[in-house]
Design a protein around this motif. Structure first.
Motif, PDB file in Angstrom:
ATOM      1  N   THR A 137      -2.277  70.403  29.299  1.00 29.75           N
ATOM      2  CA  THR A 137      -1.123  71.309  29.373  1.00 29.75           C
ATOM      3  C   THR A 137      -0.477  71.368  27.996  1.00 29.75           C
ATOM      4  N   ARG A 138       0.182  72.480  27.715  1.00 26.38           N
ATOM      5  CA  ARG A 138       0.733  72.702  26.375  1.00 26.38           C
ATOM      6  C   ARG A 138       2.245  72.900  26.370  1.00 26.38           C
ATOM      7  N   SER A 139       2.867  72.646  27.500  1.00 21.91           N
ATOM      8  CA  SER A 139       4.337  72.705  27.588  1.00 21.91           C
ATOM      9  C   SER A 139       4.762  71.956  28.844  1.00 21.91           C
ATOM     10  N   PRO A 140       6.033  71.523  28.892  1.00 24.03           N
ATOM     11  CA  PRO A 140       6.526  70.890  30.124  1.00 24.03           C
ATOM     12  C   PRO A 140       6.371  71.821  31.324  1.00 24.03           C
ATOM     13  N   GLU A 141       6.582  73.121  31.089  1.00 23.09           N
ATOM     14  CA  GLU A 141       6.476  74.085  32.199  1.00 23.09           C
ATOM     15  C   GLU A 141       5.065  74.100  32.783  1.00 23.09           C
ATOM     16  N   GLU A 142       4.066  74.010  31.910  1.00 25.95           N
ATOM     17  CA  GLU A 142       2.686  73.989  32.409  1.00 25.95           C
ATOM     18  C   GLU A 142       2.424  72.729  33.241  1.00 25.95           C
ATOM     19  N   THR A 143       3.028  71.633  32.828  1.00 25.76           N
ATOM     20  CA  THR A 143       2.857  70.384  33.588  1.00 25.76           C
ATOM     21  C   THR A 143       3.541  70.489  34.947  1.00 25.76           C
ATOM     22  N   VAL A 144       4.714  71.133  34.981  1.00 22.49           N
ATOM     23  CA  VAL A 144       5.396  71.352  36.265  1.00 22.49           C
ATOM     24  C   VAL A 144       4.512  72.209  37.174  1.00 22.49           C
ATOM     25  N   ALA A 161       4.110  56.869  42.017  1.00 25.63           N
ATOM     26  CA  ALA A 161       4.544  55.652  41.335  1.00 25.63           C
ATOM     27  C   ALA A 161       4.213  55.695  39.851  1.00 25.63           C
ATOM     28  N   GLU A 162       5.282  55.721  39.028  1.00 31.70           N
ATOM     29  CA  GLU A 162       5.088  55.614  37.577  1.00 31.70           C
ATOM     30  C   GLU A 162       4.809  54.144  37.230  1.00 31.70           C
ATOM     31  N   TRP A 163       4.077  53.919  36.146  1.00 35.62           N
ATOM     32  CA  TRP A 163       3.696  52.572  35.712  1.00 35.62           C
ATOM     33  C   TRP A 163       2.945  51.835  36.813  1.00 35.62           C
ATOM     34  N   GLY A 188      -0.040  55.832  32.144  1.00 31.96           N
ATOM     35  CA  GLY A 188       0.234  56.461  30.849  1.00 31.96           C
ATOM     36  C   GLY A 188       1.617  56.134  30.337  1.00 31.96           C
ATOM     37  N   ASP A 189       1.749  56.295  29.013  1.00 38.28           N
ATOM     38  CA  ASP A 189       2.932  55.820  28.310  1.00 38.28           C
ATOM     39  C   ASP A 189       4.170  56.666  28.555  1.00 38.28           C
ATOM     40  N   LEU A 190       5.279  56.130  28.074  1.00 38.23           N
ATOM     41  CA  LEU A 190       6.572  56.811  28.091  1.00 38.23           C
ATOM     42  C   LEU A 190       6.429  58.178  27.418  1.00 38.23           C
ATOM     43  N   GLY A 191       6.988  59.194  28.033  1.00 33.19           N
ATOM     44  CA  GLY A 191       6.944  60.538  27.449  1.00 33.19           C
ATOM     45  C   GLY A 191       5.658  61.294  27.742  1.00 33.19           C
ATOM     46  N   GLY A 192       4.802  60.705  28.537  1.00 38.14           N
ATOM     47  CA  GLY A 192       3.526  61.343  28.855  1.00 38.14           C
ATOM     48  C   GLY A 192       3.682  62.559  29.755  1.00 38.14           C
ATOM     49  N   GLY A 193       4.747  62.569  30.552  1.00 38.44           N
ATOM     50  CA  GLY A 193       4.991  63.721  31.431  1.00 38.44           C
ATOM     51  C   GLY A 193       4.985  63.370  32.911  1.00 38.44           C
ATOM     52  N   LYS A 194       5.063  62.088  33.241  1.00 43.80           N
ATOM     53  CA  LYS A 194       4.977  61.662  34.644  1.00 43.80           C
ATOM     54  C   LYS A 194       6.154  62.192  35.469  1.00 43.80           C
ATOM     55  N   THR A 195       7.349  62.049  34.908  1.00 48.20           N
ATOM     56  CA  THR A 195       8.533  62.524  35.639  1.00 48.20           C
ATOM     57  C   THR A 195       8.552  64.048  35.696  1.00 48.20           C
TER      58      THR A 195
HETATM   59  P1  ADP Z   1       7.309  60.060  31.504  1.00 41.09           P
HETATM   60  O1  ADP Z   1       7.909  60.100  32.876  1.00 41.09           O
HETATM   61  O2  ADP Z   1       5.814  59.942  31.500  1.00 41.09           O
HETATM   62  O3  ADP Z   1       7.964  59.021  30.628  1.00 41.09           O
HETATM   63  P2  ADP Z   1       8.757  62.532  31.058  1.00 41.09           P
HETATM   64  O4  ADP Z   1       8.237  63.577  31.969  1.00 41.09           O
HETATM   65  O5  ADP Z   1      10.033  61.864  31.389  1.00 41.09           O
HETATM   66  O6  ADP Z   1       7.589  61.459  30.800  1.00 41.09           O
HETATM   67  O7  ADP Z   1       8.939  63.127  29.602  1.00 41.09           O
HETATM   68  C1  ADP Z   1       8.008  63.947  28.981  1.00 41.09           C
HETATM   69  C2  ADP Z   1       8.651  64.473  27.710  1.00 41.09           C
HETATM   70  O8  ADP Z   1       7.691  65.187  26.941  1.00 41.09           O
HETATM   71  C3  ADP Z   1       9.771  65.442  28.017  1.00 41.09           C
HETATM   72  O9  ADP Z   1      10.748  65.303  27.022  1.00 41.09           O
HETATM   73  C4  ADP Z   1       9.079  66.801  27.918  1.00 41.09           C
HETATM   74  O10 ADP Z   1       9.968  67.830  27.550  1.00 41.09           O
HETATM   75  C5  ADP Z   1       8.081  66.537  26.797  1.00 41.09           C
HETATM   76  N1  ADP Z   1       6.862  67.359  26.865  1.00 41.09           N
HETATM   77  C6  ADP Z   1       6.356  68.071  25.857  1.00 41.09           C
HETATM   78  N2  ADP Z   1       5.210  68.671  26.200  1.00 41.09           N
HETATM   79  C7  ADP Z   1       4.975  68.333  27.485  1.00 41.09           C
HETATM   80  C8  ADP Z   1       3.934  68.643  28.394  1.00 41.09           C
HETATM   81  N3  ADP Z   1       2.861  69.391  28.064  1.00 41.09           N
HETATM   82  N4  ADP Z   1       3.999  68.105  29.636  1.00 41.09           N
HETATM   83  C9  ADP Z   1       5.037  67.317  29.985  1.00 41.09           C
HETATM   84  N5  ADP Z   1       6.048  66.971  29.165  1.00 41.09           N
HETATM   85  C10 ADP Z   1       6.026  67.478  27.918  1.00 41.09           C
END
Ligand code: ADP
Ligand code: MG
Length: 159
Positions: free
Chosen positions: A10-17, A110-112, A37-44
């Motif tokens: 995915t190439r944006s948070p919206e695509e991940t949603v 479940a994250e982590w 996967g690590d912090l900021g990976g997109g799990k939430t």
């Molecule tokens: P996690 O729960 O894995 O720690 P979060 O979903 O809380 O991750 O955070 C992901 C962060 O990365 C957000 O700040 C989001 O805006 C950013 N981001 C950038 N690109 C993407 C993407 N392709 N998919 C998901 N998040 C993304």
């Protein structure tokens, strides 16, 4: 265990949603989604999509401080969103109520899940439907999201 693996970038948070939404719409209750996967990976972020796909509100926030956030809705299955970052060992896991949340009327995300790998493996061996989803940060806004499991119901939808 169903070994079906699917890989997405995915190439944006919206695509991940959107991806979460699609997968959420295919769930039927009883599944455990084990995120890696690590912090900021997109799990939430992905979980927000999951909630939408399950017909729940999209007000999903990180369960880091609460350990579990509950999204319930009458007449539908619920979503229980855990953060296992601080969970170490079966006793700690049990104290979160994790095992009591598991039911056919709920999806657990479940994250982590790395921290509860043995318990997840045991649940899988005893027949629980476990879907593993791994998040890798490829730099910038790119994320590789690899799913494993979920059975045949996902095979067509994810092509
Ligand atoms: P996690 O729960 O894995 O720690 P979060 O979903 O809380 O991750 O955070 C992901 C962060 O990365 C957000 O700040 C989001 O805006 C950013 N981001 C950038 N690109 C993407 C993407 N392709 N998919 C998901 N998040 C993304
Ligand atoms: Mg998170």
């Amino acid at each position: 265990m169903n070994g079906l693996t699917k890989c997405f970038v995915t190439r944006s948070p919206e695509e991940t949603v959107k991806l979460g939404e699609k997968i959420g719409s295919l769930l039927s209750g009883g599944e455990i989604i084990a995120y890696k996967g690590d912090l900021g990976g997109g799990k939430t972020t992905f979980t927000r999509g999951l909630a939408i796909g399950m017909g729940l509100p999209d007000q999903v926030s990180s369960p880091t401080f609460a350990i579990v956030n509950e999204y319930r809705r009458e007449g539908r299955f619920s979503l229980f969103h855990f953060d296992m970052y601080r969970i170490n060992g079966s006793e700690a896991l049990e104290s979160t109520g994790f095992f009591d949340y598991i039911s056919d009327n709920a999806v657990i995300a479940a994250e982590w899940s790395e921290n509860i790998a043995e318990d997840i493996a045991a649940l899988e061996r005893s027949g629980t439907d476990v879907i593993t989803i791994e998040f890798e940060n490829l730099g910038g806004d790119e994320r590789r999201i690899t799913t494993r499991g979920g059975g045949e119901k996902f095979a067509d939808a994810w092509d």
